[in-house]
Scaffold this active site. Structure first.
Site, short mmCIF file in Angstrom:
data_model
loop_
_atom_site.label_atom_id
_atom_site.label_comp_id
_atom_site.label_asym_id
_atom_site.label_seq_id
_atom_site.Cartn_x
_atom_site.Cartn_y
_atom_site.Cartn_z
N GLY A 109 -19.23 -17.23 -12.46
CA GLY A 109 -19.47 -17.16 -13.89
C GLY A 109 -18.48 -18.05 -14.62
N GLY A 160 -16.66 -18.62 -18.60
CA GLY A 160 -16.50 -18.06 -19.94
C GLY A 160 -15.64 -18.98 -20.79
CB THR A 161 -13.99 -18.32 -24.04
OG1 THR A 161 -15.11 -17.54 -24.38
CG2 THR A 161 -13.52 -19.12 -25.23
CG PHE A 162 -10.03 -17.10 -22.03
CD1 PHE A 162 -8.94 -17.52 -22.78
CD2 PHE A 162 -10.86 -16.12 -22.55
CE1 PHE A 162 -8.67 -16.96 -24.01
CE2 PHE A 162 -10.60 -15.56 -23.78
CZ PHE A 162 -9.50 -15.98 -24.52
N GLY A 163 -12.19 -19.77 -18.81
CA GLY A 163 -12.19 -20.47 -17.53
C GLY A 163 -13.41 -20.16 -16.71
CB VAL A 189 -14.99 -16.14 -12.33
CG1 VAL A 189 -14.61 -15.12 -11.28
CG2 VAL A 189 -14.31 -15.82 -13.66
CE LYS A 205 -10.56 -15.08 -17.16
NZ LYS A 205 -10.68 -13.82 -17.92
CG ASP A 221 -14.92 -9.92 -25.34
OD1 ASP A 221 -15.91 -9.71 -26.07
OD2 ASP A 221 -14.81 -10.93 -24.62
#
Ligand code: ATP
Length: 356
Positions: free
Chosen positions: A107, A109-112, A114, A127, A222
């Site tokens: 997956g 996301g915003t931060f990085g 995985v 991650k 979140d």
């Protein structure tokens, strides 16, 4: 880059593009074959043609990261500052010597991003945080919080931290590999919603995890279906992930937190946050699990608030008969009762009543 005996099945199953290099011409003859753009039989024919020349062919392992073009960090990162990871790349914790072999993208996301990685025949999820200073700082906070939570109690509803380190200027956080998330589960039901029995089981564990977090004066900020994962394919035990946005209760933030569909009205209105904002999100998740789709699908903060007010005011004003005449989905109105209880224990009680 490594030499290998080619087998067509190895190429046929690739989801993303791969590159072929002619070794005798040392990288001059590069062919980028994109499965999306060319039918697979064409790709196979091209490989066959190459083989007829009896050349040694090297294959650069499939790139797992999207987009895959090198842009920053001396060509190590893509345009989103994500580390470009190839199949079977070794991600190393230099300090401990722990080596994780990248296998698949789970997956992003915003931060990085995985990845599923393997170490000594065991699976892990790593991650890899984007190479952006603010995200590095945020990820260090996430590591610190999960370590703190794990130390207090190995709570079964909270993800465990296994390892963390810096690799090629990227913070890497190692977690146990979990199963599918609730969004994926809903997708499996073709967005028809889950049984009350299953929802009850998920909510009990989710609320227990949040109760533990809140008792330590932290707010997750979140909670949404993508951040609630089953530990395995038996779909019994869930764990809360992604503590990257979590904040301490007494810290005031001056920017929007929470994903839009799960954002509490007080956050939209700019009021002080409390643990109740997580419970609002729990209500939204509960409704979504029941209905199969998000209850409030705003297109902006303002629209989100007007959708919330619209539905809640109807709940107050109308009795069941009028609701029926106006063709309001009775499932929606039933779940609304959950929104009035934002204290975890009382919410759990209310849920018992609603679901009986
Ligand atoms: N331990 C894990 N096991 C399996 N899959 C995972 C694991 N951790 C994360 N994932 C997958 O990766 C996705 C992104 O993870 P995560 O939410 O931690 O990233 P993020 O960059 O913080 O995302 P966001 O944009 O929501 O803040 C998750 O939705 C999930 O599908």
């Amino acid at each position: 880059m490594f030499n290998l005996t080619l087998s067509f099945s190895q190429f046929g199953i690739q989801k993303t593009h791969f590159q072929l290099y002619d070794c005798q011409n040392e990288g001059l003859k590069s062919k980028q074959l994109q499965r999306d753009k060319q039918p697979i039989h064409l790709v196979t024919i091209k490989i066959r043609q190459l083989l007829q020349f009896n050349q040694t062919i090297s294959v650069i392992p499939r790139i797992l990261t999207q987009p895959s073009a090198a842009v920053y960090n001396d060509g190590l990162d893509n345009e989103n500052y994500d580390l470009i990871v190839r199949l079977d790349d070794v991600i190393i914790n230099e300090k401990t010597g722990n080596q994780y072999i990248a296998k698949e993208l789970l997956g992003a996301g915003t931060f990085g991003s995985v990845y599923r990685c393997v170490k000594n025949n065991s699976n892990f999820a790593i991650k890899i945080i984007k190479n952006i200073n603010a995200y590095n700082i945020q990820s260090m906070k996430e590591i610190k919080l999960i370590r703190f939570l794990n130390k207090k109690q190995e709570h079964e509803s909270i993800i465990k931290l296994i390892d963390y380190f810096l690799f090629k200027n990227h913070v890497c956080i190692v977690f146990p590999l979990l199963g599918f998330n609730l969004e994926e589960l809903l997708q499996e039901t073709k967005y028809q919603g889950l049984s009350l029995h299953m929802i009850k089981n998920i909510l009990k564990q989710l609320i227990a995890g949040l109760e533990f977090l809140h008792s330590l004066h932290w707010v997750h900020c979140d909670i949404k279906p993508e951040n609630i994962l089953f530990t395995d394919n038996t779909a019994k035990q869930i764990q809360i992930i992604d503590f990257g946005s979590a904040t301490e209760l007494n810290i005031n933030l001056y920017y929007y937190i929470q994903s839009l569909y799960y954002r509490a009205p007080e956050i939209i209105l700019g009021y002080k946050k409390t643990c109740a904002i997580d419970m609002w999100s729990v209500g939204c998740v509960a409704a979504q699990l029941y209905l199969g789709y998000p209850l409030f699908q705003g297109t902006s903060s303002f629209d989100q608030l007007s959708k919330i007010l619209g539905l809640i005011s109807m709940y107050f004003i109308m009795n069941h008969q009028i609701q029926y005449q106006l063709r309001i989905d009775p499932k929606q109105s039933k779940m609304l009762g959950l929104f009035y209880q934002r204290e975890p224990k009382l919410c759990a009680q209310k849920f018992e009543e609603v679901s009986e």
